[in-house]
Design a protein around this motif. Structure first.
Motif, short mmCIF file in Angstrom:
data_model
loop_
_atom_site.label_atom_id
_atom_site.label_comp_id
_atom_site.label_asym_id
_atom_site.label_seq_id
_atom_site.Cartn_x
_atom_site.Cartn_y
_atom_site.Cartn_z
N TYR A 66 0.90 -1.08 0.09
CA TYR A 66 -0.10 0.13 -0.12
C TYR A 66 0.69 1.07 0.06
O TYR A 66 0.45 2.31 -0.26
N ALA A 67 2.15 1.05 0.57
CA ALA A 67 2.93 2.32 0.35
C ALA A 67 3.25 2.89 -0.97
O ALA A 67 3.50 4.09 -0.92
N ALA A 68 3.23 2.09 -2.02
CA ALA A 68 3.28 2.58 -3.41
C ALA A 68 1.84 2.49 -4.05
O ALA A 68 2.00 2.50 -5.12
N GLY A 69 0.84 2.20 -3.25
CA GLY A 69 -0.74 2.25 -4.04
C GLY A 69 -0.74 0.82 -4.62
O GLY A 69 -1.41 1.02 -5.79
N ARG A 70 -0.24 -0.14 -4.05
CA ARG A 70 -0.41 -1.49 -4.94
C ARG A 70 -1.07 -2.53 -4.05
O ARG A 70 -0.83 -2.37 -2.83
N ILE A 71 -1.70 -3.51 -4.75
CA ILE A 71 -2.37 -4.56 -4.26
C ILE A 71 -1.28 -5.73 -4.39
O ILE A 71 -0.85 -5.91 -5.53
N PRO A 72 -1.10 -6.62 -3.47
CA PRO A 72 -0.06 -7.61 -3.58
C PRO A 72 -0.35 -8.57 -4.87
O PRO A 72 -1.82 -8.71 -5.08
N GLY A 73 0.41 -9.07 -5.63
CA GLY A 73 0.05 -9.97 -6.74
C GLY A 73 0.00 -11.53 -6.55
O GLY A 73 -0.45 -12.18 -7.46
N SER A 74 0.08 -11.76 -5.30
CA SER A 74 0.07 -13.17 -4.73
C SER A 74 -1.49 -13.79 -4.72
O SER A 74 -2.29 -12.90 -4.60
N PHE A 75 -1.48 -14.85 -4.86
CA PHE A 75 -2.74 -15.64 -4.59
C PHE A 75 -3.79 -15.18 -3.54
O PHE A 75 -5.00 -14.89 -3.54
N MET A 76 -2.94 -14.97 -2.35
CA MET A 76 -3.55 -14.67 -1.20
C MET A 76 -4.02 -13.11 -1.01
O MET A 76 -4.72 -12.50 -0.31
#
Length: 709
Positions: A66-76
Motif C-alpha cells: 500500500y506504500a506504493a498504492g499497489r495490491i499484492p500480486g500473490s494468490f492470497m
C-alpha cells in the motif's frame, strides 16, 4: 498525537525524525521521512534469556505494498514471505547495529522497520538504518551510538547524497556508508569499475553527512529530555581467565606458531588443550572459584578459552607479524582455478579454490521469459541476472538439516551479483537471462569472494562476453589501541577472532563491489582507505591465476544452451505480430518450434536450439511488420483460392489478395483457370485500403517462366 520532529537538510533534501506519535507501546519508535517516503522504526527490549552466550538481536524490514498504492500480486493478495530485497535491507540494518551493543547483553532485542509510504525519488533503506539508531536511543537500550547511514551516488564527476532511484540507475556508484562518532562501521557498495581513490573519496563524503544525522539524533533526545544510555563496563570474574592463562597460554601459543599444520590439525590440538584444562578444573575442590565459575555457567569455559585464543592470535600478529598459517600480512593463500569442470550440458562451470575455501559456480543461459518478476516496492520489476549462493553443512565439516536459504546465503549471493552486474554485456547485444549458482563446497573464510571468482570463470566458460573478468579478496583487521594491522585474504579464524571483514571485488580497471562489516564501534576513513588500497594487488594476483585457467570467454555456447536472435520492430506493430487472441504468434512458434518474447519497447527475442528455425521465425516477423507500399512488386506462393480471388504470401506471414478481376487483362470466369494453390506468381501492390488490407494485381506484371522439369 502531534509528536516532536527534528529536521536536517543537506544537498537540498530534508530528513525528518518524528517521535511520540506512533507505536506508543514499543520501547522506542520514530517515523523517518524524506520526501514522501516514510519508514516507521521501532526498538523493543525484553528480559534477558538465561543459558545463552550471544546477543539475541532480531532486525526485520517490512514492506507494505500500500506504500506504493499497489495490491499484492500473490494468490492470497497479502504480503507474506519477505522478498529478497527486504531481507537485504534487514541485513543492512543489522550489520551496523549489532557491534554497537555491549558484549555482555543477553536481552532479547527486536528492531522492526516498516515502510509506510514510498516516494520513488527516495529509497527507504538508509532511512531505516538511521531510524534503528534513533529508536534504540528512545528505548533507552545501552549501545555505543548514535549511528546513521547515507547513500552516495556518482553522476559525472559529482557525488550525490541520497540519490533517487533514477539517479542510482544512471550513477557509476551506489554506496551506503554507516558510521558512529568513532568512525565508519559499515560500507556496502556497487561500482562501475571505479578507481580505488574515487571510492575512498565517496566514503569520506558520505561519512561527513553521517555526522550531521548523528547530531540531529542527539539534539532530538536532548529536546525530549532523554539521556543516552551508554553501556556500562562490567568486570568479570578473573579467576577462570587467569587459570586458563597459566595452564594453557604456552601450549596455545605453540599451536598457533605451527604454520605448516592444516586447519583440522590445529583445531584438534586446540580442542585437546581445552579438554585437558577441563579435566584439571574437574579435579579442583568444589568451592574453588574456577570450578564454581564453570559449574554455574556451562559456557564459561568455552567463552574464556576462546577469548584467550583470540588474545594470543592477535598478539602474534601485532608483535611478530605472523599469521596462524605463517603468511605475511599481505600474502594470499595458494590458488587453484579451473573452467569447464562439468559436462557441457551445464552451460558453464568454474571451480575456484583459495586455501581451504572452494566454490563451484555453474552458469545457465535462459530466454527473456525466464527473467524474475519482482513483487516488491522497488521500481524495477524484473531481474535478468540471478546469482544464488548455497552453503551446505558439509562445507565446514558439520551436519544440520538442509533448509531454504537464510539471510546469510541471500546476502552473499547479492554481493556476488552486485560484483558481476557491471561487467555483463548489454541486453541488446546479449539478450540472455543469466543465472549463476555458487555452491560452497569447502569454507575457511571469504566464500563470497570465492563465489565472485568462480562465477567469473563459469560465465566465461558459458561464452558470456564479459566486459572484463572480476576477482575479489576479503581483508581483515586487528586493532589494539592505536596499533592496527590489515590482513589480506583472511581465513576463518582471522574472521572469527578479528575486528573487520572487508570484501573488495573488481576488475583490473577498478572496483565493482564493496562490503565492510565491523566488530568494533568505528574505524577511521584513513584506515578504510588503507584496506581498499591493500586489496588491489591481492585482487590482481588472484585475477592473474584465474586467467591462467581461461583467459577469455568461449567463442561458442554450449550446444544445450538456447540460441537467441534479437531485433527491434515498430512498437505500434506488436499487435500485428501477436494477432487476435495470440493466434499469429502462436502459429509462428508452432511452425518454427521456437520461443518468442516481445517487450513493450518493440524488442523481439527468438529462442531456439536450431539456428535456421530462429532465422525463419525472424523472417516471418519482419515480413509481418514490414510496411508495404503501393507499386511494390513481390514474388510469392498462392496460399488460398476463394470464388472472388486468390491470396498470395508476398512476405513471410503477410498476405495480399488478387481480386478475380485483377488476374488477367481478359475476363476470368473461374479463379482456378489462372492460378491454383502453390503456384508461384509475381504481383504488384495495387492499393492498401483504409483497413490495412493489401490488394494485389497480376495485370501488366511479367511472370517468370517456370523452371524446366
Amino acid at each position: 498525537m502531534q509528536g516532536q520532529t527534528q529536521s536536517i537538510s543537506f544537498d537540498g533534501r530534508e530528513i525528518r525524525l518524528t517521535t511520540g506519535r506512533f507505536a506508543p507501546q514499543a520501547g522506542g519508535s520514530v517515523l523517518v521521512e524524506c520526501g514522501d517516503t516514510a519508514v516507521l522504526v521501532t526498538a523493543t527490549r525484553s528480559n534477558p534469556r538465561e543459558g545463552i552466550d550471544f546477543l539475541p538481536l532480531i532486525c526485520d524490514y517490512e514492506e507494505r505494498l500500500y506504500a506504493a498504492g499497489r495490491i499484492p500480486g500473490s494468490f492470497m493478495r497479502r504480503e507474506s514471505r519477505p522478498p529478497e530485497r527486504a531481507t537485504l535491507i534487514a541485513r543492512l540494518i543489522d550489520r551496523p547495529m549489532r557491534p554497537l551493543f555491549p558484549s555482555w547483553m543477553r536481552d532479547d532485542l527486536q528492531i522492526v522497520a516498516t515502510c509506510l509510504s514510498l516516494d520513488e525519488r527516495v529509497p527507504p533503506d538508509v532511512l531505516a538504518v538511521t531510524g534503528a539508531s534513533m529508536a534504540t536511543l528512545l528505548a533507552k537500550i545501552p549501545f555505543h551510538g548514535p549511528m546513521a547511514a547515507v547513500r552516495v551516488g556518482l553522476l559525472g564527476d559529482d557525488f550525490v547524497l541520497n540519490p533517487s532511484y533514477r539517479e542510482i540507475e544512471r550513477s557509476d556508484l551506489d554506496l551506503v556508508v554507516a558510521g558512529t562518532p568513532e568512525g565508519v562501521i559499515m560500507v556496502e557498495a556497487g561500482g562501475n569499475q571505479l578507481p580505488e581513490q574515487d571510492v575512498i573519496e565517496a566514503i569520506d563524503f558520505g561519512y561527513e553527512a553521517v555526522g550531521e544525522l548523528i547530531k540531529a539524533q542527539l539534539n532530538l533526545i536532548k529536546e525530549l529530555g532523554i539521556e543516552q544510555v551508554l553501556p556500562e563496563a562490567r568486570s568479570e570474574d578473573e579467576a577462570l581467565p587467569a587459570f586458563l592463562e597459566k595452564q594453557c597460554a604456552k601450549d596455545i601459543g605453540e599451536v598457533l606458531k605451527q604454520f605448516s599444520q592444516t586447519k583440522s590439525e590445529r583445531d584438534e590440538k586446540l580442542d585437546a588443550i581445552k579438554a585437558a584444562a577441563a579435566e584439571k578444573i574437574t579435579a579442583l575442590k568444589d568451592d574453588d572459584a574456577v570450578k564454581v565459575a564453570v559449574t554455574s555457567n556451562g559456557k564459561a569455559l568455552g567463552n574464556s578459552y576462546k577469548s584467550l585464543t583470540k588474545k594470543l592470535m592477535r598478539q602474534q600478529i601485532l608483535k611478530e607479524g605472523k599469521r596462524v598459517d605463517g603468511r605475511k600480512l599481505d600474502e594470499v593463500r595458494p590458488i587453484q582455478a579451473a573452467a569447464g569442470v562439468l559436462p557441457r550440458r551445464v552451460h558453464g562451470s568454474g571451480l575456484f579454490q583459495r586455501g581451504l575455501t572452494q566454490v563451484l559456480s555453474c552458469a545457465t543461459l535462459g530466454t527473456p521469459s525466464d527473467a524474475q518478476e519482482m513483487d516488491d516496492l522497488n521500481p524495477s520489476n524484473e531481474k535478468t541476472y540471478l546469482h544464488h549462493y548455497n552453503f551446505p553443512p558439509y562445507s565446514v565439516g558439520e551436519t544440520r538439516p538442509m533448509r531454504s536459504p537464510g539471510r546469510r546465503e541471500i546476502g552473499h549471493g547479492a554481493l556476488a551479483e552486485r560484483a558481476l552486474v557491471p561487467v555483463l554485456p548489454s541486453k541488446e547485444s546479449f539478450p540472455y537471462v543469466l543465472r549463476v549458482v555458487s555452491e560452497c563446497l569447502s569454507s575457511n573464510g571469504s566464500t563470497s569472494m570465492g563465489s565472485v571468482c568462480g562465477s567469473t570463470l563459469a560465465l566465461m566458460d558459458a561464452g558470456v562476453p564479459l566486459k572484463a573478468p572480476v576477482s575479489g579478496a576479503a581483508m581483515g583487521l586487528i586493532k589494539e589501541g592505536e596499533e592496527v594491522r590489515i590482513l589480506t585474504d583472511i581465513q576463518g579464524i582471522e574472521d572469527f577472532l578479528g575486528d573487520m571483514d572487508f570484501k573488495v571485488a573488481g576488475t583490473e580497471k577498478g572496483i565493482t563491489a564493496l562490503q565492510m562489516d565491523m566488530k568494533i564501534t568505528g574505524l577511521a576513513v584513513k584506515t578504510v582507505a588503507e584496506a581498499i588500497n591493500q586489496a588491489r594487488p591481492a585482487r590482481l594476483h588472484i585475477l592473474e591465476k584465474m586467467l591462467e585457467a581461461i583467459d577469455k570467454p568461449r567463442d561458442t555456447l554450449s550446444p544445450h544452451a538456447p540460441r537467441l536472435l534479437s531485433f527491434r520492430i515498430d512498437p505500434e506493430l506488436i499487435g500485428t505480430v501477436i494477432g487476435p487472441g495470440g493466434r499469429t504468434i502462436k502459429g509462428i512458434t508452432e511452425r518454427t518450434n521456437t520461443k518468442i518474447d516481445i517487450e513493450d519497447g518493440g524488442i523481439v527475442t527468438i529462442a531456439s536450439h536450431d539456428g535456421a528455425a530462429a532465422e525463419e521465425a525472424q523472417r516471418i516477423i519482419e515480413g509481418l511488420t514490414r510496411r508495404v507500399s503501393e507499386g511494390e512488386v513481390f514474388s510469392g506462393a498462392v496460399t488460398r483460392v476463394i470464388p472472388i480471388g486468390a491470396f498470395v504470401e508476398i512476405l513471410p506471414g503477410k498476405e495480399g489478395m488478387i481480386h478475380i478481376s485483377q488476374l488477367s487483362e481478359a475476363r476470368v470466369e473461374k479463379v482456378e483457370d489462372v492460378v491454383n494453390v502453390g503456384d508461384q506468381v509475381t504481383v504488384r501492390v495495387r492499393e492498401i485500403d483504409n483497413r490495412g488490407r493489401i490488394n494485389l494485381t497480376l495485370r501488366g506484371v511479367p511472370q517468370q517462366e517456370p523452371a524446366p522439369v
